[in-house]
Scaffold this motif. Structure first.
Motif, short mmCIF file in Angstrom:
data_model
loop_
_atom_site.label_atom_id
_atom_site.label_comp_id
_atom_site.label_asym_id
_atom_site.label_seq_id
_atom_site.Cartn_x
_atom_site.Cartn_y
_atom_site.Cartn_z
N LEU A 116 -6.85 4.51 6.11
CA LEU A 116 -6.83 4.89 7.53
C LEU A 116 -7.75 6.06 7.83
O LEU A 116 -8.07 6.31 9.00
N PRO A 142 -3.15 0.27 11.82
CA PRO A 142 -1.89 -0.47 11.98
C PRO A 142 -2.07 -1.57 13.02
O PRO A 142 -2.72 -1.37 14.05
N LEU A 175 4.35 2.00 11.90
CA LEU A 175 4.46 1.39 10.58
C LEU A 175 5.89 1.56 10.08
O LEU A 175 6.57 2.51 10.46
N VAL A 230 -0.38 10.13 8.79
CA VAL A 230 0.16 8.86 8.30
C VAL A 230 1.68 8.88 8.40
O VAL A 230 2.30 7.91 8.83
N LEU A 268 -1.64 -3.96 8.39
CA LEU A 268 -2.90 -3.35 8.85
C LEU A 268 -3.88 -4.45 9.23
O LEU A 268 -3.88 -5.53 8.65
N GLU A 284 -2.79 5.47 -0.66
CA GLU A 284 -3.71 4.39 -0.30
C GLU A 284 -3.88 4.30 1.21
O GLU A 284 -4.99 4.08 1.70
N LEU A 285 -2.78 4.48 1.96
CA LEU A 285 -2.87 4.46 3.42
C LEU A 285 -3.73 5.61 3.94
O LEU A 285 -4.53 5.43 4.86
N ASP A 289 -8.35 -1.98 9.14
CA ASP A 289 -8.04 -0.64 8.63
C ASP A 289 -7.27 0.24 9.62
O ASP A 289 -7.40 1.46 9.63
N LEU A 298 0.85 -1.19 0.00
CA LEU A 298 0.00 0.00 0.00
C LEU A 298 0.89 1.25 0.00
O LEU A 298 1.79 1.37 0.84
#
Length: 116
Positions: free
Chosen positions: A23, A60, A39, A30, A55, A18-19, A58, A14
């Motif tokens: 999230l 971490p 992460l 992030v 993940l 996308e994160l 949705d 990802l």
């Protein structure tokens, strides 16, 4: 190609955009997840990306941060830590990330500490 590299290449990755979407957080938040070691990611395939298995629901994976810290303390780079988490660990009979997802963080961290 080693088994570790194969596992890392097979993983779904990802990117930061996308994160942000998954999230439901800002890009700044992030990035803080990386700074605070919730992460870790890799640029091995271009843009910074994180294995999707890091993940859960949705968010971490809760047990990932402490494990990342143990691996970093053992001298692992982000790429090395990701590779170790994704590759099957002989002593566990599965990948460390699979054990973490099943709630076995003590076992994973004990093995990670022994790598130092």
């Amino acid at each position: 190609m080693s088994e570790t590299e194969t596992a890392a290449q097979a993983a779904e990755w990802l990117t930061l955009p996308e994160l942000v979407e998954i999230l439901g957080e800002t890009l700044g938040r992030v990035r803080r997840l990386f700074d605070e070691q919730y992460l870790i990611g890799s640029r091995r395939n271009g843009p910074l990306a994180v294995p999707a298995v890091f993940l859960k629901d949705d968010q971490p994976l809760g047990s990932l941060r402490g494990t990342i810290i143990v691996l970093k303390d053992a001298g692992f780079s982000d790429d090395e830590a990701i590779d170790w988490l994704l590759a099957e660990e002989e002593s566990m009979g599965r990948a460390p990330i699979a054990a973490l997802r099943e709630g076995h963080k003590s076992e994973v961290r004990r093995i990670a500490r022994a790598l130092a």
